[in-house]
Design an enzyme around this catalytic site. Structure first.
Site: not given
Length: 399
Positions: A183, A244, A285, A287, A336
């Site tokens: 990254h 992971r 997810d 959320r 974010e």
């Protein structure tokens, strides 16, 4: 106008963006997927001046990456913008693993491609596909330079004590076993954007960047340079991720081999695709995970607690490595967008100078924003990442 085409190539797909570099705006982006299958799919988005996208989709058959690039050219010709009016001055390619050989954006030559291919043993799922994409793009755009931008490059500044594993030194050297980190384009982009936003000299800042997506990593940045990062030889080490494990006792491998008769391939699949948040909760997810955790789902709550615990563990370690922290920046999909993850990660850190503003943290916006309180010693930011723009910037710098 100066345009750069950015390519992110996988084994059966590639993503692309055409970026106008004078204003650093995306003109078009797209995805060509299921290359080599009976049915392939193309999505081509044309971006207007307000950032809105008009999307065009097509299902066809694309046998290989070269045919995929032809399909991409057709999409530009049919839907715009015109490549004749916005001809790329260079093509930038994301390459996952540069080993210890590549520490800056590098103009692609035959020798460079050979070296990227040679490093495939460190990234067998990624580097061969990156080379395939580069070769196909060179056939399509033969008159402009092609530049490889490496995920690992930003972490080439790690000191030996950070990148060295306590493994037999001869074995480690022979088989290139060390921490490389990943990254890197995101960590570089976010740390530089944070300094620019705060109007501070990046060379004088100590920052911790949390790239939290399905894959997740954290990096300690001193004076614009990575001094420690959570991912290692591969992207498996470090934080708990979508599927992971992150850090785990390596003896678990021996234990599962002896007790469950699991082989290398089975263990690889277990650790990389069946573990993490998904393995703990059955959810992929964040959320869904936070919603279920708040609703009393015990497995979801445990998974979220494990996720946050690991974040705090690395955050504390990097506080001590840096000695002084000026900014903490959250980025990528979870970083974010999940106010709850941010709040739980930084809860109880007031004695370390981290004070959150709950209203700011809950507020959503598309740009960089401060989410810490005015009297917080450490400025906490949400910084939207843009790895494609970072690749384009580095590509332009190389040519």
């Amino acid at each position: 106008m100066t345009a750069v085409l950015v390519i992110n190539s996988g084994s059966s797909s590639f993503k692309y963006q055409l970026i106008e570099m004078d204003a650093e705006t995306t003109l078009a982006r797209g995805l060509v997927e299921s290359i080599g299958a009976d049915e392939s799919h193309i999505v081509h988005d044309v971006i207007d001046d307000d950032g809105a996208a008009e999307s065009f989709e097509q299902t066809t058959q694309i046998p290989d990456h070269t045919a995929g690039f032809t399909a991409m050219l057709d999409a530009f010709a049919d839907h715009g913008p015109s490549l004749a009016q916005h001809p790329p001055v260079a093509v930038g390619h994301r390459v996952v693993h540069g080993g210890a050989r590549f520490f800056e954006p590098t103009v692609v030559t035959n020798l460079v491609k050979i070296n990227i291919q040679d490093l495939s043993e460190l990234a067998p799922l990624h580097n061969p596909a990156n080379v395939e994409g580069i070769t196909a793009a060179q056939q399509t755009f033969g008159d402009v330079p092609h530049v490889a931008v490496f995920d690992t490059a930003f972490h080439q500044t790690l000191p030996p004590e950070a990148f060295t594993y306590a493994l037999d030194a001869d074995t480690a050297k022979r088989h290139r076993v060390r921490k490389y980190g990943f990254h890197g384009t995101s960590h570089k982009f976010v740390s530089e954007e944070a300094a620019r936003f705060l109007d501070r000299d990046n060379a004088a800042l100590n920052q911790i960047v949390l790239h939290l997506g399905n894959g997740a990593s954290m990096t300690a940045v001193r004076g614009g340079e990575s001094i420690d990062t959570s991912m290692g030889l591969t992207p498996l080490e470090g934080l708990v991720m979508g599927t992971r494990t992150g850090d785990i006792d390596p003896a678990v491998v021996f234990h599962l081999h002896r007790r469950a008769d699991m082989g290398v391939a089975e263990l690889d699949e277990l650790f990389n695709t069946k573990s993490g948040i998904y393995g703990l909760s059955g959810l992929k997810d964040m959320r869904d995970l936070t919603e279920q955790a708040n609703a009393g789902n015990e497995a979801a709550r445990t998974a979220l607690d494990v996720y946050v615990h690991r974040l705090k563990q690395y955050l504390g370690g990097y506080f001590f490595q840096l000695g002084r922290v000026d900014t903490i920046a959250f980025t990528a999909g979870i970083g974010e967008n999940s106010a709850q993850v941010r709040a739980e990660t930084l809860a109880g850190l007031e004695n370390f100078g981290v004070k959150m503003d709950a209203a700011r943290n809950e507020r959503r916006s598309r740009g960089i924003r401060v989410i810490s309180a005015d009297d917080s010693t450490v400025t906490v930011l949400v910084v939207p990442t843009n790895e494609e723009l970072e690749i384009a910037r580095q590509t332009l710098s190389a040519v």
